[in-house]
Design an enzyme around this catalytic site. Structure first.
Site, PDB file in Angstrom:
ATOM      1  N   GLY A  41       5.588 -56.492  -4.556  1.00  0.00           N
ATOM      2  CA  GLY A  41       4.255 -57.080  -4.470  1.00  0.00           C
ATOM      3  C   GLY A  41       3.827 -57.878  -5.678  1.00  0.00           C
TER       4      GLY A  41
ATOM      5  N   CYS B 215      21.569 -49.518   2.347  1.00  0.00           N
ATOM      6  CA  CYS B 215      22.358 -49.687   3.570  1.00  0.00           C
ATOM      7  C   CYS B 215      22.655 -48.330   4.189  1.00  0.00           C
ATOM      8  CB  CYS B 215      23.699 -50.361   3.262  1.00  0.00           C
ATOM      9  SG  CYS B 215      23.560 -52.076   2.780  1.00  0.00           S
TER      10      CYS B 215
ATOM     11  N   ASN C 154       9.422 -55.405   7.644  1.00  0.00           N
ATOM     12  CA  ASN C 154      10.568 -56.106   8.224  1.00  0.00           C
ATOM     13  C   ASN C 154      11.675 -55.163   8.629  1.00  0.00           C
ATOM     14  OD1 ASN C 154      13.249 -56.410   6.544  1.00  0.00           O
ATOM     15  ND2 ASN C 154      11.581 -56.329   5.040  1.00  0.00           N
TER      16      ASN C 154
ATOM     17  N   ASN D 245      13.396 -51.006  -3.498  1.00  0.00           N
ATOM     18  CA  ASN D 245      13.561 -51.532  -2.158  1.00  0.00           C
ATOM     19  C   ASN D 245      12.304 -51.197  -1.353  1.00  0.00           C
ATOM     20  OD1 ASN D 245      14.797 -52.542   0.249  1.00  0.00           O
ATOM     21  ND2 ASN D 245      16.783 -52.023  -0.620  1.00  0.00           N
TER      22      ASN D 245
ATOM     23  N   GLY E 205      17.829 -56.132   9.951  1.00  0.00           N
ATOM     24  CA  GLY E 205      19.181 -55.727  10.319  1.00  0.00           C
ATOM     25  C   GLY E 205      20.241 -56.435   9.487  1.00  0.00           C
ATOM     26  N   LEU E 206      19.893 -56.779   8.238  1.00  0.00           N
ATOM     27  CA  LEU E 206      20.833 -57.412   7.299  1.00  0.00           C
ATOM     28  C   LEU E 206      21.612 -58.564   7.930  1.00  0.00           C
ATOM     29  CD1 LEU E 206      22.210 -54.136   5.672  1.00  0.00           C
ATOM     30  CD2 LEU E 206      20.740 -55.812   4.554  1.00  0.00           C
TER      31      LEU E 206
END
Lengths: 272, 327
Positions: free
Chosen positions: B249, B132, B68, B196, B71-72
């Site tokens: 996962g 970020c 994915n 992440n 773009g937050l």
């Protein structure tokens, strides 16, 4: 494909879709396939039929299921087609197998004493879906193929204004490829005819969950307040008002969309 | 079984959380999962202003995973405090708020406004998304540098009430994740969320171009699990006392148990929610069965077991039966 799913059939309203998990219990394919529902029937307590093309490993797996196999399916999902309150002349426009989502709508419109006119458009005869059903239940049905292999030869945008005139359409419903929806919306809004489109194909291509948690299927839509927001085809759609969709900006974030690079600096509610 | 799990000063009902960005606002998930029965619901990353995110396509299916590049996207802090947080509070959901920013300053401001908000009651943790991009460092993510990650953690820690855990969510895309973890712990992180997504690329065979509009994207799902387990194991080995929320996962109770024995205190379910939004209850039940089958009385009994030397004898540390002397 028809599945026995009483709870889905019972709640279904035309325009809604189902999200199917593919590949079995230990699948490596994690995205659900979002498929428009063709028909629900009362047999076996309630069946749901959907149409899809087996063009990737996931849908091929689905196509190879046999009678009595179990499926992991969520539904009915999404915003259904709004129906006219009073009897109206309705034009139902389907592109290729996207038209499968229109037949349940036709039945619902019939029950409200609406006139139902079908237009089925596809590049070639073998891509036209539901020509016989359309003939059977429609007050009229027009088939258009680019090469004339079935029905009238030509392009839908050229022929549509004539068909709108002939059917005296009050409302237009459309389902199918995004290009077709864009053209239909443009013609409808030029003529001032309300037009509801189903973004089943965009949802099929971009949707991963079907329930609104992943926000992968967003598109720019103009809200009641005139501001553009990125909305999810699966939750705020798949049925949306054609003239509200910024067709030329699909696949982009318009600069002025809420949260976009040049969004209006007003205090806005994020969702309508 | 008593499933309660402590993270710093907070006790969660059980060790199962949702992962950031995988449960929508909570409303979308609620028909399928009873959010009040989660250990906690983690929000999508909240930024200061509304963000539309990236154009579609922003998710691609890859083998046993998803890629994915969102773009937050999000409504911004004001809308979150006005709408989403009160909704979660109204449904008795324990909430971990994921916060993001493009500068240390922005992180601090968001954390401060979060702490000051009257809607803050259901917050049981603040997760600092240091993946970020740092606008003050040419867009490099904070998580790539021990100093930058520590700066953000320190700023958030300073703005949030002492009793509320601050969790740093680290990226696996670094040379040595234990170094980053140590820096965050020194800066006052109560615990860590590991991991992440890992950066990857998918090609669309039809266009022969990158499948995502953002070109590269974050890989999640079972494809990522071995990487996540390795990170949890390494960090737990380096800082055994630091609580870790492990995730990557997790699709079954057995997966969750693997994270616990690798060193996680709690476990998060993410991509699996997209595939099966009702998974959390099942995973929790399976975890409970897996613990019971091994004679464990609570999730804490499993934490870090994989670190025992091979010669440590029996698999499970059972409480010894005291043999009374009979006369």
């Amino acid at each position: 494909m028809t599945v026995v799913a009483p709870a889905v059939a019972e709640r279904f309203r035309p325009g809604q879709f189902v999200a199917v998990a593919v590949g079995g219990e230990h699948t490596s394919l994690l995205a659900r396939r979002c498929l428009p529902v063709y028909e629900v029937k009362p047999d076996y307590g309630g069946t749901v039929e959907f149409v899809f093309s087996a063009d990737d490993p996931g849908s091929r797996w689905l196509a190879s299921r046999r009678s009595r196999d179990a499926l992991d399916l969520i539904g009915p999902l999404g915003r259904p087609f709004p129906l006219p309150r009073d009897p109206a002349a309705c034009l139902l426009i389907g592109g290729a197998h996207g038209s499968s989502g229109l037949f349940a709508l036709a039945d619902a419109l019939r029950q409200r004493d609406c006139k139902v006119h079908f237009v089925l458009a596809a590049p070639h005869a073998h891509q036209v879906y539901g020509a016989l059903s359309a003939q059977r239940i429609g007050d009229s049905s027009t088939v258009i193929t680019r090469d004339g292999s079935l029905g009238t030869a030509g392009m839908l945008p050229d022929l549509l204004p004539g068909i709108i005139d002939r059917t005296e359409a009050d409302v237009i419903y459309a389902a199918g490829p995004t290009g077709l929806l864009s053209a239909v919306s443009g013609i409808a809004s030029a003529l001032g005819i309300p037009c509801q489109v189903s973004l089943g194909e965009l949802l099929g291509e971009t949707g991963a969950c079907g329930i609104g948690v992943c926000a992968s299927c967003v598109l720019p839509v103009i809200g009641d307040d005139g501001h553009t927001r990125m909305v999810r085809a699966c939750v705020e759609g798949p049925v949306l008002r054609g003239e509200r969709i910024r067709w030329n900006d699909l696949g982009t974030i318009p600069l002025d969309a809420l949260g976009g690079p040049r969004a209006p600096q007003t205090a806005l509610e994020a969702a309508p | 079984m008593d499933l309660s799990t402590r993270i710093g000063a907070v006790t969660l009902a059980n060790p199962l959380l949702t992962a950031s960005g995988c449960g929508g606002t909570g409303r979308e998930l609620s028909p399928y999962t009873d959010l009040a029965r989660l250990g906690a619901f983690t929000t999508a990353t909240v930024m200061g202003r509304p963000r539309a995110g990236r154009p579609t396509p922003r998710i691609a299916e890859t083998p046993s995973g998803l890629l994915n590049a969102m773009g937050l996207p999000g409504p911004g802090l004001d809308a979150f405090l006005a709408r989403d947080l009160p909704w979660l509070a109204g449904h008795d959901v324990s909430v971990v708020v994921s916060v993001g920013g493009s500068s240390v300053q922005e992180f601090a401001e968001i954390a401060g406004r979060l702490a000051a908000s009257p809607a803050a009651r259901p917050i049981v943790g603040v997760e600092v998304n240091v993946a970020c991009p740092n606008a003050e460092d040419r867009g490099r993510m904070f998580a790539a540098s021990p100093a930058a990650a520590a700066d953000v953690v320190r700023a958030v820690r300073g703005a949030i009430h002492r009793d509320v855990p601050v969790l740093a969510k680290l990226s696996p895309d670094v040379t040595d994740i234990a170094t980053i973890a140590l820096a965050c712990a020194d800066a006052g992180a109560t615990g860590l969320s590991l991991i992440n997504t890992v950066s990857g690329l998918a090609i669309d065979p039809a266009t022969l171009r990158p499948a995502l509009s953002g070109v590269a994207g974050g890989l999640s799902g079972p494809a990522l699990r071995p990487v996540a387990l390795r990170c949890v194991y390494q960090v737990h080995a380096a800082i055994p006392e630091l609580p870790i929320i492990g995730g990557g996962g997790v699709a079954t109770g057995s997966d969750a148990l693997e994270f616990l024995v690798a060193g996680a205190t709690a476990v998060s379910v993410g991509t699996t929610l997209l595939h099966d939004p009702s998974a959390p209850q099942r995973i929790l039940r399976e975890l409970e069965e897996a613990l019971a089958a091994r004679g464990m009385a609570r999730p804490g009994d499993a934490v870090g077991l994989a670190h025992r030397p091979a010669s440590a004898g029996p698999q499970i540390a059972r409480p010894r039966t005291r043999i009374e002397e009979f006369s």
